[in-house]
Design an enzyme around this catalytic site. Structure first.
Site, short mmCIF file in Angstrom:
data_model
loop_
_atom_site.label_atom_id
_atom_site.label_comp_id
_atom_site.label_asym_id
_atom_site.label_seq_id
_atom_site.Cartn_x
_atom_site.Cartn_y
_atom_site.Cartn_z
N GLN A 5 0.83 -1.21 0.00
CA GLN A 5 0.00 0.00 0.00
C GLN A 5 0.86 1.25 0.00
O GLN A 5 0.78 2.06 -0.92
CB GLN A 5 -0.93 0.00 1.21
N THR A 6 1.69 1.43 1.01
CA THR A 6 2.48 2.64 1.16
C THR A 6 3.40 2.87 -0.04
O THR A 6 4.01 1.94 -0.56
CB THR A 6 3.33 2.56 2.44
N GLY A 63 6.80 -4.89 4.17
CA GLY A 63 7.62 -5.97 4.68
C GLY A 63 7.40 -7.24 3.88
O GLY A 63 6.28 -7.55 3.49
N ARG A 76 21.59 -4.17 40.43
CA ARG A 76 22.57 -3.09 40.42
C ARG A 76 22.59 -2.34 41.75
O ARG A 76 21.54 -1.98 42.30
CB ARG A 76 22.24 -2.11 39.30
N ARG A 87 10.31 6.68 37.93
CA ARG A 87 10.43 6.51 36.48
C ARG A 87 10.04 5.11 36.04
O ARG A 87 9.47 4.92 34.96
CB ARG A 87 11.87 6.82 36.04
N THR A 138 4.39 4.46 13.42
CA THR A 138 4.12 4.97 12.08
C THR A 138 3.24 4.03 11.27
O THR A 138 2.29 4.48 10.60
CB THR A 138 5.44 5.22 11.33
N GLU A 198 0.45 1.34 10.00
CA GLU A 198 -0.99 1.26 10.25
C GLU A 198 -1.55 2.58 10.76
O GLU A 198 -2.48 2.60 11.55
CB GLU A 198 -1.31 0.12 11.23
#
Length: 664
Positions: free
Chosen positions: A137-138, A177, A310, A333, A422, A424
């Site tokens: 498509q793209t 792809g 760690r 975070r 990006t 779909e």
């Protein structure tokens, strides 16, 4: 030598039934058993090892992926795996390959857009992989703007054929792809031209390569578009470029479920409503939301385990430094990302049921829920993929310098995942589509039409415009109803404000362009209402397992209160909460971090990921990080020789020159 579990102490701290949480995460006992069985089957197969993938040259990397796909196909057939088991098998291989597009786009496109006759002809070949398909498509010049595609399919009534042509450079198909090297066929999207009239974009099944020697057929130029971001990563996928020079295909290779061209050159709409085509889009986007929870949970699992292993600064009584996970800066975070992974999992579960419901209604000729489902999946695809891409990168930074190593698994995971923002649908474009739907919903309120589904709260618009949060102390924010009301009020006010401002423009499209940033923010607020509400609904269910529901309530609190903190400006500016209530939300959020801390490692264990699937030394189940990092370093090709290639040509002459200068 017996292995040592360096995280065993962390696991003993767990205040809940981890096995029960694994089932809650999977969705059901049967789903957990399926995932567990297939993931271990893949992990135990040496032929599917991911060893050295990030160090391979491109050609070797691609060939290795072909080998794995071939091996997997043999196993799937030998073990007689069901379609669902085979899908899980390919998922846990964790190797982007042409099969992703064959099964994920080519087959669904034919099922969704092909007639019964076309499905009978093409699907058996695709199911047996006697043909390999992709989704073209793209184009080089157009992606999100599908209506702007330039490839043409002109009907020739003399031969009963379509002539597929790429009239410009920018009409080259670009990115599909599987197209570059593997696919034999493609569903090609092109402008349908009949008797000089343009009927818009339609799909066509086009053979690209010979089934005998795999060479491109006459008139077809096809190849790979080159290396992508990252080492290994998505470079196992042959994203392609494709050009047509007046390629002829039979008329019956136009996908004709909703429209067709007759033998005498008439364009005819079938009795099947065009809206049925959106069912495939809803399916693909709900799958992307589920993938978001998986990708984010992988990154969170790595970062959480490593944060417990760690140690840095703050010498303790036992002489050891403080675990990084004990620092509030790390928790503030990391834990919102942990909560987001669970939130996305549950909204993904709900989307699956929504897709099933919409599909059943479409088959019965009921299209009433389709616009809402389309907007919902578009918005959630955008919300979850953006948050996941950012979250993976945050997890890399949470792992400090070692997170930058390919062996941490995080750089490759990031490089593989970020295209989801990006493909779909570009995320900003999708949020603007959601905004259009929301503006239409507001306009219909005045005509007496009551919104349903995820926009049902907009039916209480007047109430939401007036309500004020009644939170008086920090613990009041643990009432999910109070949280949900604040989210609904914020979204409703932002949506109503956009609708009001749009009315100030004589031309609505000019207004939409000028207010696009505000409209995107309103769409995000609406989508966050959906995620929070579906997490809330999960908490209303009967959740078995000692302490499981309590942990989910804590995670719900972290997810919702963190977003209130992050979007505090919106909540305050719209008057949903007061500055004092915002401060109380932060107080409760810090308290929740403390409650989750003892359970953090067990909460990521509940994802039940094998070390093979994680692909990370930092995220190893046993926490044996440092010896394995040291061992992995020596596998790099640079360490194959003690003296590097190029020493005699470049380093030695330089050193001798320096010695000469030193003697002067």
């Amino acid at each position: 030598m017996a292995s040592v579990d360096f995280l065993a102490g962390e696991r003993r701290k767990a205040e809940f039934d981890v096995d029960a949480m694994k089932i809650a995460w999977a969705g059901s006992l049967s789903e957990f058993q399926l995932h567990d069985r297939i993931s271990k089957l893949v992990a135990s197969d040496p032929a599917l090892s991911k060893e050295g993938r990030t160090m391979m040259p491109r050609k070797e990397l691609f060939k290795n992926a072909l080998r794995k796909v071939n091996h997997a196909w043999k196993l799937i057939n030998e073990l007689r795996l069901t379609e669902e088991e085979a899908r899980k098998f390919r998922f846990y291989m964790d190797e982007p390959a042409y099969t992703d597009l064959h099964w994920g786009m080519f087959v669904p496109a034919i099922k969704g857009s092909g007639t019964e006759e076309q499905q009978k002809k093409w699907l058996p070949l695709a199911y047996k992989m006697q043909i390999i398909g992709c989704y073209a498509q793209t184009e080089l010049g157009h992606g999100s703007n599908v209506q702007g595609l330039e490839t043409t399919a002109t009907f020739d009534p003399r031969t009963d054929e379509f002539v597929i042509h790429s009239p410009t450079l920018t009409s080259s198909k670009w990115w599909p792809g599987g197209l570059g090297k593997a696919s034999t066929h493609a569903v090609v999207y092109a402008r349908l031209i009949v008797d000089g009239k343009d009927y818009g974009v339609n799909g066509f099944i086009v053979q690209l390569r010979s089934l005998e020697d795999h060479k491109p057929l006459p008139g077809i130029t096809v190849g790979d578009i080159g290396m992508k971001f990252g080492s290994g990563a998505y470079n196992t996928m042959d994203n392609g470029v494709l050009r047509f020079d007046h390629v002829r295909i039979p008329r019956d290779q136009m996908l004709m479920r909703v429209s067709q061209v007759t033998r005498d050159g008439k364009y005819v709409q079938s009795d099947v409503p065009r809206q049925l085509l959106y069912g495939t889009m809803v399916y693909v986007r709900q799958a992307i939301v589920s993938d978001a929870s998986t990708a984010l949970s992988r990154a969170v699992c790595i970062a959480t385990r490593y944060s417990a292993v760690r140690r840095q600064f703050g010498l303790q009584n036992d002489g050891q430094e403080t675990q990084v996970i004990d620092y509030k800066t790390q928790q503030s975070r990391l834990f919102p990302l942990l909560a987001s992974a669970y939130a996305f999992r549950f909204v993904g579960e709900w989307l699956k049921s929504l897709y099933t419901d919409v599909t059943e209604k479409l088959q019965a000729g009921d299209f009433s829920t389709l616009p809402e489902a389309h907007a919902c999946t578009a918005g959630l695809k955008s919300l979850t993929t953006s948050a996941t891409a950012d979250g993976i990168e945050e997890c890399r930074k949470l792992c400090g310098g070692h997170g930058y190593l390919n062996s941490s698994g995080l750089p490759e995971l990031f490089a593989v995942y970020i295209p989801a923002c990006t493909y779909e649908g570009d995320n900003t474009v999708l949020h603007l589509q959601v905004a259009r739907f929301l503006m239409k919903t507001v306009s219909q309120l005045f005509s007496g039409k009551h919104p349903v589904g995820t926009t049902a709260y907009m039916g209480r618009l007047q109430q939401l415009l007036q309500c004020r949060s009644n939170v008086q102390q920090a613990k009041d924010w643990m009432n999910p109803s109070a949280v949900l009301e604040a989210y609904e009020a914020r979204a409703a006010r932002m949506i109503a404000s956009c609708a009001k401002n749009l009315n100030n423009f004589a031309n609505s499209e000019d207004g939409f362009a000028e207010l696009s940033s505000d409209l995107v923010e309103a769409a995000v607020a609406h989508c966050q209402v959906i995620v929070v509400s579906k997490f809330f609904e999960k908490l209303q269910q009967d959740i078995p397992g000692n302490g499981v529901k309590q942990q989910l309530e804590n995670l719900f609190g972290i997810y919702s209160l963190y977003l209130i903190h992050k979007h505090q400006g919106d909540f305050l500016a719209t008057g949903c909460i007061t500055p004092k209530q915002a401060s109380l939300a932060n107080d409760q959020l810090r308290a929740l971090y403390t409650l989750v801390r003892p359970n953090a490692v067990a909460l990521v264990d509940a994802f039940n990921y094998t070390d093979h699937f994680l692909g990370s030394i930092l995220g190893r189940y046993d926490g044996n990080v440092y010896p394995k990092l040291y061992e992995e370093a020596w596998k790099d090709p640079l360490n194959e020789t003690v003296v590097p290639d190029g020493y005699h040509e470049y380093i030695r002459p330089l050193l001798k020159q320096q010695l000469g200068i030193a003697r002067l």
